[in-house]
Design an enzyme around this catalytic site. Structure first.
Site, PDB file in Angstrom:
ATOM      1  N   CYS A   1       8.644  -5.064   1.584  1.00 48.45           N
ATOM      2  CA  CYS A   1       8.079  -4.247   2.658  1.00 48.45           C
ATOM      3  C   CYS A   1       7.660  -5.153   3.826  1.00 48.45           C
ATOM      4  O   CYS A   1       7.318  -6.314   3.629  1.00 48.45           O
ATOM      5  CB  CYS A   1       6.866  -3.471   2.131  1.00 48.45           C
ATOM      6  SG  CYS A   1       6.145  -2.350   3.362  1.00 48.45           S
TER       7      CYS A   1
ATOM      8  N   ASP B   1       5.002  -4.959   5.385  1.00 47.84           N
ATOM      9  CA  ASP B   1       3.536  -5.065   5.358  1.00 47.84           C
ATOM     10  C   ASP B   1       3.071  -6.522   5.464  1.00 47.84           C
ATOM     11  O   ASP B   1       3.564  -7.387   4.735  1.00 47.84           O
ATOM     12  CB  ASP B   1       3.040  -4.430   4.042  1.00 47.84           C
ATOM     13  CG  ASP B   1       1.549  -4.167   4.062  1.00 47.84           C
ATOM     14  OD1 ASP B   1       0.784  -5.140   4.249  1.00 47.84           O
ATOM     15  OD2 ASP B   1       1.154  -3.007   3.887  1.00 47.84           O
TER      16      ASP B   1
ATOM     17  N   ARG C   1       0.581  -7.911   4.424  1.00 49.13           N
ATOM     18  CA  ARG C   1      -0.114  -8.435   3.237  1.00 49.13           C
ATOM     19  C   ARG C   1       0.836  -8.954   2.163  1.00 49.13           C
ATOM     20  O   ARG C   1       0.378  -9.431   1.121  1.00 49.13           O
ATOM     21  CB  ARG C   1      -1.014  -7.334   2.652  1.00 49.13           C
ATOM     22  CG  ARG C   1      -2.129  -6.899   3.593  1.00 49.13           C
ATOM     23  CD  ARG C   1      -2.764  -5.605   3.127  1.00 49.13           C
ATOM     24  NE  ARG C   1      -1.811  -4.492   3.169  1.00 49.13           N
ATOM     25  CZ  ARG C   1      -2.098  -3.252   2.784  1.00 49.13           C
ATOM     26  NH1 ARG C   1      -3.308  -2.979   2.315  1.00 49.13           N
ATOM     27  NH2 ARG C   1      -1.193  -2.297   2.865  1.00 49.13           N
TER      28      ARG C   1
ATOM     29  N   HIS D   1       4.848  -2.587  -3.188  1.00 51.62           N
ATOM     30  CA  HIS D   1       3.447  -3.031  -3.314  1.00 51.62           C
ATOM     31  C   HIS D   1       2.512  -1.836  -3.308  1.00 51.62           C
ATOM     32  O   HIS D   1       2.741  -0.852  -2.605  1.00 51.62           O
ATOM     33  CB  HIS D   1       3.084  -4.009  -2.184  1.00 51.62           C
ATOM     34  CG  HIS D   1       3.027  -3.380  -0.828  1.00 51.62           C
ATOM     35  ND1 HIS D   1       1.835  -2.985  -0.239  1.00 51.62           N
ATOM     36  CD2 HIS D   1       3.996  -3.042   0.046  1.00 51.62           C
ATOM     37  CE1 HIS D   1       2.101  -2.456   0.951  1.00 51.62           C
ATOM     38  NE2 HIS D   1       3.401  -2.467   1.150  1.00 51.62           N
TER      39      HIS D   1
ATOM     40  N   CYS E   1       0.985   0.832  -0.304  1.00 51.87           N
ATOM     41  CA  CYS E   1       2.028   0.839   0.740  1.00 51.87           C
ATOM     42  C   CYS E   1       1.843   2.047   1.674  1.00 51.87           C
ATOM     43  O   CYS E   1       1.852   3.196   1.222  1.00 51.87           O
ATOM     44  CB  CYS E   1       3.409   0.877   0.089  1.00 51.87           C
ATOM     45  SG  CYS E   1       4.762   0.819   1.283  1.00 51.87           S
TER      46      CYS E   1
HETATM   47 ZN   LIG Z   1       4.524  -1.184   2.364  1.00 51.59          ZN
END
Ligand SMILES: [Zn+2]
Length: 223
Positions: A53, A55, A57, A109, A112
């Site tokens: 992803c 993201d 993080r 994750h 998400c």
């Molecule tokens: Zn995500």
């Protein structure tokens, strides 16, 4: 705080902070691995393709404690591999056919945002077109998801189901099938927990539709 500039408090008017951080990192890395950058100037030989992803993080090189050159990457919102997506198809082809990676990891994750959006029915704009692929996974697992009363657990389960669905999509590519068959390419599902920094290996069941997507030479007779 020390005089080492940190990303915390980063604003648009201190972009030089990033360049200073980069310089410090490059110097530290060169001291730790003197031959690394000169060798990377010539070629790359990553063993892993990571599909994850976007993201912030879940930065794959950091969470796997790897160095530049060790992991080839494709990231998009909610780690989706829809059929016909030229970007992911190109990355997969290059990684599998040219770089000859030995492992492909599809990593979802917990927490998400894409998964949370696809579990709701709010309109989000352009991204809804992309999340349609995730809504397909939601719809295909409607009964299982509806039986989970805790909303956090429901998100977690769709994160896992999505990794499984994307691995199934991945294994429908002829070049992936060939690499598994001919040179033992391994495909793995990971789930990353943003609350503790840990990856877990996901148990991925055999695709019940696998036979329908099995592609072999010679080319299929379409008549
Ligand atoms: Zn995500």
């Amino acid at each position: 705080m020390s005089n080492d500039p940190t990303i915390f408090g980063f604003t648009d008017d201190n972009i030089n902070t990033l360049l200073t951080r980069n310089k410090n990192w490059a110097q530290r890395t060169s001291a730790l691995r003197p031959g690394l950058f000169p060798s990377l100037a010539n070629s790359q030989h990553p063993q892993i393709l990571w599909i994850g992803c976007s993201d912030s993080r879940v930065p794959e090189t950091t969470v796997l404690n790897l160095m530049p050159g060790e992991i080839f990457t494709h990231r998009n919102i909610a780690n989706l591999l829809p059929s016909g997506d030229l970007s992911s198809l190109s990355v997969i082809q290059y990684a599998v056919e040219i770089l000859q990676v030995k492992h492909v990891i599809v990593c979802g994750h917990y927490g998400c945002g894409g998964v949370m959006a696809a579990l709701g029915n709010k309109k989000h704009g352009v991204v809804d077109h992309w999340l349609q692929h995730l809504r397909d996974v939601r719809a295909a697992n409607k009964a299982e998801l509806a039986a989970i009363s805790d909303p956090t657990k429901r998100v977690e389960r769709l994160v896992e189901l999505n990794v499984i669905a994307q691995i199934n999509n991945l294994k429908r590519h002829a070049n992936i099938q060939e690499a598994i068959r001919d040179r033992g390419l391994e495909v793995h599902g990971f789930v990353y927990d943003v609350s503790n920094g840990l990856c877990e290996l996901l148990d991925v069941p055999k695709d019940p539709e696998e036979a329908e997507y099995d592609l072999k030479d010679p080319p299929m007779n379409l008549e």
